[in-house]
Design an enzyme around this catalytic site. Structure first.
Site, mmCIF file in Angstrom:
data_model
loop_
_atom_site.group_PDB
_atom_site.id
_atom_site.type_symbol
_atom_site.label_atom_id
_atom_site.label_comp_id
_atom_site.label_asym_id
_atom_site.label_seq_id
_atom_site.Cartn_x
_atom_site.Cartn_y
_atom_site.Cartn_z
ATOM 1 N N GLU A 126 0.868 -1.185 0.000
ATOM 2 C CA GLU A 126 0.000 0.000 0.000
ATOM 3 C C GLU A 126 0.898 1.225 0.000
ATOM 4 O O GLU A 126 1.132 1.870 1.022
ATOM 5 C CB GLU A 126 -0.965 0.019 1.198
ATOM 6 C CG GLU A 126 -2.021 1.119 1.031
ATOM 7 C CD GLU A 126 -2.969 1.265 2.204
ATOM 8 O OE1 GLU A 126 -3.408 0.251 2.774
ATOM 9 O OE2 GLU A 126 -3.263 2.437 2.543
ATOM 10 N N HIS A 132 1.821 4.738 -2.153
ATOM 11 C CA HIS A 132 1.084 5.594 -3.083
ATOM 12 C C HIS A 132 1.944 6.594 -3.848
ATOM 13 O O HIS A 132 2.973 7.044 -3.371
ATOM 14 C CB HIS A 132 0.025 6.371 -2.319
ATOM 15 C CG HIS A 132 -0.921 5.495 -1.551
ATOM 16 N ND1 HIS A 132 -1.799 4.629 -2.154
ATOM 17 C CD2 HIS A 132 -1.127 5.351 -0.220
ATOM 18 C CE1 HIS A 132 -2.517 3.999 -1.225
ATOM 19 N NE2 HIS A 132 -2.118 4.414 -0.047
ATOM 20 N N HIS A 192 -9.332 0.244 -0.749
ATOM 21 C CA HIS A 192 -8.612 1.273 0.027
ATOM 22 C C HIS A 192 -9.593 2.336 0.522
ATOM 23 O O HIS A 192 -10.600 2.609 -0.136
ATOM 24 C CB HIS A 192 -7.540 1.906 -0.880
ATOM 25 C CG HIS A 192 -6.688 2.914 -0.192
ATOM 26 N ND1 HIS A 192 -7.045 4.245 -0.085
ATOM 27 C CD2 HIS A 192 -5.499 2.776 0.439
ATOM 28 C CE1 HIS A 192 -6.090 4.880 0.582
ATOM 29 N NE2 HIS A 192 -5.150 4.021 0.911
ATOM 30 N N ASP A 244 2.234 2.319 3.700
ATOM 31 C CA ASP A 244 1.332 3.436 3.387
ATOM 32 C C ASP A 244 2.123 4.726 3.116
ATOM 33 O O ASP A 244 1.605 5.825 3.295
ATOM 34 C CB ASP A 244 0.312 3.713 4.516
ATOM 35 C CG ASP A 244 -1.045 4.185 3.978
ATOM 36 O OD1 ASP A 244 -1.144 4.488 2.779
ATOM 37 O OD2 ASP A 244 -1.997 4.250 4.766
#
Ligand code: GRE
Ligand code: ZN
Length: 327
Positions: free
Chosen positions: A8, A10, A164, A288
Site C-alpha cells: 500500500e 502511493h 482502500h 502506506d
C-alpha cells in the site's frame, strides 16, 4: 529483515495530487507533495535502507473514485495507469503497480483492468471505496448487481482487489459533525471501508466468485475486531432475516476471501490479533508511504514479537505467492 514486499504505497499525478493536501499542514504538505510525485529517487533510496525490495504502487485517494463524470474518471484513470507504467518501467525488479479504475462505469472499469493486467503487467487493482456518479452526493458501492460482470472480470483475471479507504459522503457525516479530527485516517476511513467490505460479503459476491481476493489495509479496517459478532448477528442461523444473500456465515468469507496489510497501523497486538483471526498466511506487510514513514513501519515490523516464520511470511512470502511474483 531484508527482501520485504510492500503493497500500500502511493503516488499521485498532477490531476489527483490536490486530493491529499487536506490531510496535512502546509509545511508538511510541501514534503508529502514531493514524495507523492517521486517514485525512483527518494523513495527507492529509502526502500533500500528499509530493506523493502519490492513495492506495489497505487494512486492516492480518493482520486478517480471522486470524479463524478464517468468519462473524465475513465480518462484520468488511463492517464494515471499509463504514467505509473512508464515511471516504473526501468525498475521491474523493484516496483509493481495496482490499476486505478473508473468504477463509475463498471464496463469501462473491467476494460481498464483487463488492459492493465494483460498489457501493462500490473499486479491487480486498488480502488478507493465507493465511486461518486454524476454528483458529489451519490455513492456507488460495488455490491450492486450492476457490478457483477466487473467482478466476473476480476475473477477471470484472478488478480487481487485492494479496497482502500476514502471518507464517507458529506451527507453521512452527522456523527462526526464539529469533530473534524474523526474524519480521514483517525477513524472515518476505516468505518467507511469496513462497511463496504461487509456489504460485499452480504451481497453473496463470494458465493458467485469464490476465487476473488479482497485486500484491506490498516490491519483490517476494524472488521477483524468485530467479525465474530458481525457474523453472529448478520448470519443468524441461516434464517436470513435481514436480506443477507451470502450463503455461509460472514466469518467464513472473511477467512477465505480477504487479506489484511499492516499499512499505517504499526501495532503488534493488533497484528497478533490479525494473525490469530485470519491466519499468518493472510497478513501482509505494507507501510502506506508517503502518508506514513517507511522507516517507522519497518522498525516496528522488524522488531515485532511474532515468530520468525511469521516475519518471513508477512514480510515477503505471502505477497510473493499472492501476486505470483518472479523477482
Ligand atoms: C491513505 O492512503 O491511507 C491515507 C491518505 C491520506 C491520509 C492518511 C492516509 O490517503 O493513511
Ligand atoms: Zn493508503
Amino acid at each position: 529483515m531484508k527482501g520485504k514486499i510492500a503493497l500500500e504505497e502511493h503516488f499521485a499525478i498532477e490531476e489527483t495530487l490536490a486530493d491529499s493536501e487536506q490531510f496535512f499542514m502546509p509545511d508538511v504538505w510541501r514534503t508529502k507533495r514531493r514524495q507523492l510525485l517521486d517514485i525512483t529517487d527518494e523513495r527507492l533510496r529509502r526502500m533500500d535502507d528499509a530493506g523493502i525490495e519490492y513495492a506495489i504502487i497505487s494512486l492516492n485517494a480518493p482520486a478517480i473514485q471522486a470524479i463524478p463524470d464517468p468519462k473524465r474518471a475513465a480518462e484520468v484513470a488511463k492517464i494515471a495507469n499509463g504514467t505509473l507504467a512508464e515511471l516504473i518501467s526501468k525498475h521491474p525488479d523493484r516496483f509493481g503497480a495496482f490499476a486505478a479504475l473508473p468504477l463509475q462505469d463498471p464496463e469501462a472499469a473491467a476494460r481498464e483492468l483487463n488492459y492493465c493486467i494483460t498489457e501493462l503487467n500490473f499486479c491487480g487493482a486498488l480502488v478507493n471505496g465507493f465511486s461518486n456518479l454524476n454528483d458529489d452526493e451519490t455513492a456507488k458501492y460495488y455490491c450492486a448487481d450492476e457490478y457483477l460482470d466487473f467482478w466476473g472480470e476480476v475473477s477471470k483475471l484472478d488478480v487481487p482487489f485492494y479496497l482502500h479507504p476514502r471518507n464517507p459522503l458529506l451527507s453521512q457525516q452527522f456523527g462526526i459533525k464539529d469533530h473534524p479530527w474523526l474524519m480521514g485516517p483517525a477513524w472515518s476511513f476505516s468505518v467507511e471501508t469496513g462497511v463496504h467490505a461487509l456489504r460485499l460479503i452480504g451481497s453473496g459476491l463470494f458465493d458467485k466468485y469464490p476465487n476473488i481476493n479482497i485486500i484491506l489495509g490498516h490491519l483490517g479496517e476494524l472488521i477483524q475486531n468485530n467479525i465474530w459478532r458481525t457474523s453472529h448477528w448478520a448470519s443468524v442461523n441461516g434464517r436470513n432475516p435481514l436480506g443477507v444473500k451470502a450463503k455461509k456465515p460472514f466469518i467464513d468469507y472473511f477467512h477465505n476471501n480477504f487479506y489484511l496489510t499492516t499499512s499505517g497501523n504499526f501495532r503488534t497486538i493488533t497484528m497478533r490479533n490479525a494473525i490469530d483471526e485470519i491466519g499468518s498466511d493472510r497478513v501482509l506487510f505494507s507501510s502506506d508511504y508517503p502518508f506514513e514513514e517507511m522507516e517507522e513501519a519497518v522498525k516496528w515490523f522488524d522488531n515485532a514479537e511474532i515468530g520468525r516464520n511469521d516475519h518471513e511470511k508477512i514480510g515477503r512470502h505471502n505477497a510473493y505467492k499472492l501476486f505470483k511474483l518472479k523477482i
